[in-house]
Scaffold this active site. Structure first.
Site, PDB file in Angstrom:
ATOM      1  N   CYS A  65       7.305  -1.068   4.446  1.00  0.00           N
ATOM      2  CA  CYS A  65       6.664  -2.230   5.383  1.00  0.00           C
ATOM      3  C   CYS A  65       6.763  -3.253   4.378  1.00  0.00           C
ATOM      4  O   CYS A  65       7.531  -3.793   3.751  1.00  0.00           O
ATOM      5  CB  CYS A  65       5.368  -2.132   5.368  1.00  0.00           C
ATOM      6  SG  CYS A  65       4.375  -1.737   3.654  1.00  0.00           S
ATOM      7  N   ASN A  70       4.081  -3.031   1.252  1.00  0.00           N
ATOM      8  CA  ASN A  70       3.561  -1.752   0.596  1.00  0.00           C
ATOM      9  C   ASN A  70       2.256  -1.049  -0.731  1.00  0.00           C
ATOM     10  O   ASN A  70       2.493  -0.706  -1.214  1.00  0.00           O
ATOM     11  CB  ASN A  70       5.385  -1.167  -0.621  1.00  0.00           C
ATOM     12  CG  ASN A  70       5.094  -0.140  -0.950  1.00  0.00           C
ATOM     13  OD1 ASN A  70       5.356  -0.359  -2.235  1.00  0.00           O
ATOM     14  ND2 ASN A  70       5.540   0.565  -0.462  1.00  0.00           N
ATOM     15  N   CYS A 113      -0.515  -1.496   2.200  1.00  0.00           N
ATOM     16  CA  CYS A 113      -1.280  -0.544   3.727  1.00  0.00           C
ATOM     17  C   CYS A 113      -0.505   0.374   4.351  1.00  0.00           C
ATOM     18  O   CYS A 113      -0.860   1.429   4.445  1.00  0.00           O
ATOM     19  CB  CYS A 113      -1.603  -2.023   4.563  1.00  0.00           C
ATOM     20  SG  CYS A 113      -2.262  -3.294   3.711  1.00  0.00           S
ATOM     21  N   ARG A 114       0.559  -0.327   5.220  1.00  0.00           N
ATOM     22  CA  ARG A 114       1.348   0.542   6.219  1.00  0.00           C
ATOM     23  C   ARG A 114       2.366   2.167   5.748  1.00  0.00           C
ATOM     24  O   ARG A 114       2.076   3.405   5.663  1.00  0.00           O
ATOM     25  CB  ARG A 114       1.875   0.152   7.352  1.00  0.00           C
ATOM     26  CG  ARG A 114       0.877  -0.510   8.182  1.00  0.00           C
ATOM     27  CD  ARG A 114       1.689  -1.848   8.748  1.00  0.00           C
ATOM     28  NE  ARG A 114       2.161  -2.691   8.122  1.00  0.00           N
ATOM     29  CZ  ARG A 114       2.956  -3.868   8.275  1.00  0.00           C
ATOM     30  NH1 ARG A 114       3.289  -3.574   9.895  1.00  0.00           N
ATOM     31  NH2 ARG A 114       3.247  -4.599   7.826  1.00  0.00           N
ATOM     32  N   SER A 115       3.256   1.583   5.064  1.00  0.00           N
ATOM     33  CA  SER A 115       4.348   2.285   4.329  1.00  0.00           C
ATOM     34  C   SER A 115       3.324   3.605   2.952  1.00  0.00           C
ATOM     35  O   SER A 115       4.112   4.646   3.431  1.00  0.00           O
ATOM     36  CB  SER A 115       5.337   1.763   3.655  1.00  0.00           C
ATOM     37  OG  SER A 115       5.569   0.441   2.824  1.00  0.00           O
TER      38      SER A 115
HETATM   39  P1  4NP Z   1       1.471  -4.075   4.489  1.00  0.00           P
HETATM   40  O1  4NP Z   1      -0.137  -4.582   4.706  1.00  0.00           O
HETATM   41  O2  4NP Z   1       2.814  -4.129   5.070  1.00  0.00           O
HETATM   42  O3  4NP Z   1       0.935  -2.907   5.703  1.00  0.00           O
HETATM   43  O4  4NP Z   1       1.698  -3.403   2.862  1.00  0.00           O
HETATM   44  C1  4NP Z   1       0.471  -6.031   4.233  1.00  0.00           C
HETATM   45  C2  4NP Z   1      -0.453  -5.776   2.840  1.00  0.00           C
HETATM   46  C3  4NP Z   1      -0.290  -7.575   2.408  1.00  0.00           C
HETATM   47  C4  4NP Z   1      -0.073  -8.713   2.986  1.00  0.00           C
HETATM   48  C5  4NP Z   1       0.195  -8.722   3.965  1.00  0.00           C
HETATM   49  C6  4NP Z   1       0.703  -7.346   4.905  1.00  0.00           C
HETATM   50  N1  4NP Z   1      -0.028  -9.708   2.004  1.00  0.00           N
HETATM   51  O5  4NP Z   1       0.412 -10.333   1.981  1.00  0.00           O
HETATM   52  O6  4NP Z   1      -0.481 -10.211   1.031  1.00  0.00           O
END
Ligand code: 4NP
Length: 152
Positions: A8, A11, A13-15
């Site tokens: 994602c 790294n 939240c989703r992955s």
């Molecule tokens: P992820 O979510 O891609 O599912 O881990 C996010 C986590 C942090 C951020 C964006 C998306 N950020 O902008 O810090």
């Protein structure tokens, strides 16, 4: 050993959820599963507290995971690379050198919505409900992935 990478943006939240869920469905002596982010912003970080909580609600402990960026080397290490959204897809493909690399990459929701190129919504700015919805989508997708891998 078959190696699968979940990708994602951050790294956190989703992955990490996808990694934890798929690990829970496959035999660790035959399958290695990891996750990475297309950004290096959360390198070394624990998964987001809300992902930890939703995983824990389903009996999964993902607190051994730490954020790390996706690298070109990952194309050599992994057999399958599942990305969460269309921008992850573009960012990962931009690092691919060969057609073999590109063929390893797919959108994870195409496992349950074939050919629709749907994205797992980024829940980072959402409430815990967004993380719960993401968990359900990833659980369904990982069930299909695990069934296919066990047949192959
Ligand atoms: P992820 O979510 O891609 O599912 O881990 C996010 C986590 C942090 C951020 C964006 C998306 N950020 O902008 O810090």
């Amino acid at each position: 050993m078959t190696r699968i990478l979940m990708v994602c943006l951050g790294n956190i939240c989703r992955s990490p959820l996808a990694e934890g869920i798929l690990k829970s469905k496959l035999d660790s002596s035959k399958f290695e599963i990891d996750s990475a982010g297309t950004s290096n912003q959360h390198e070394g970080s624990l998964p987001d507290q809300r992902s930890i909580e939703v995983a824990s609600d389903h009996g999964l402990d993902i607190t051994d995971q730490r954020g790390r960026p996706f690298t070109r080397e990952d194309f050599k290490t992994f057999d399958y690379i599942y990305v969460m959204d269309t921008s992850n897809y573009e960012d990962v493909l931009a690092l691919a050198d060969t057609q073999e690399d590109r063929d390893k990459v797919s959108l994870i929701l195409n496992k349950i919505f074939p050919g629709e190129n749907e994205s797992v919504p980024d829940p980072y700015h959402n409430s815990i409900d967004g993380f719960k919805q993401v968990y359900q989508m990833l659980d369904e997708s990982c069930t299909v992935i695990a069934q296919e891998l066990e047949k192959s």
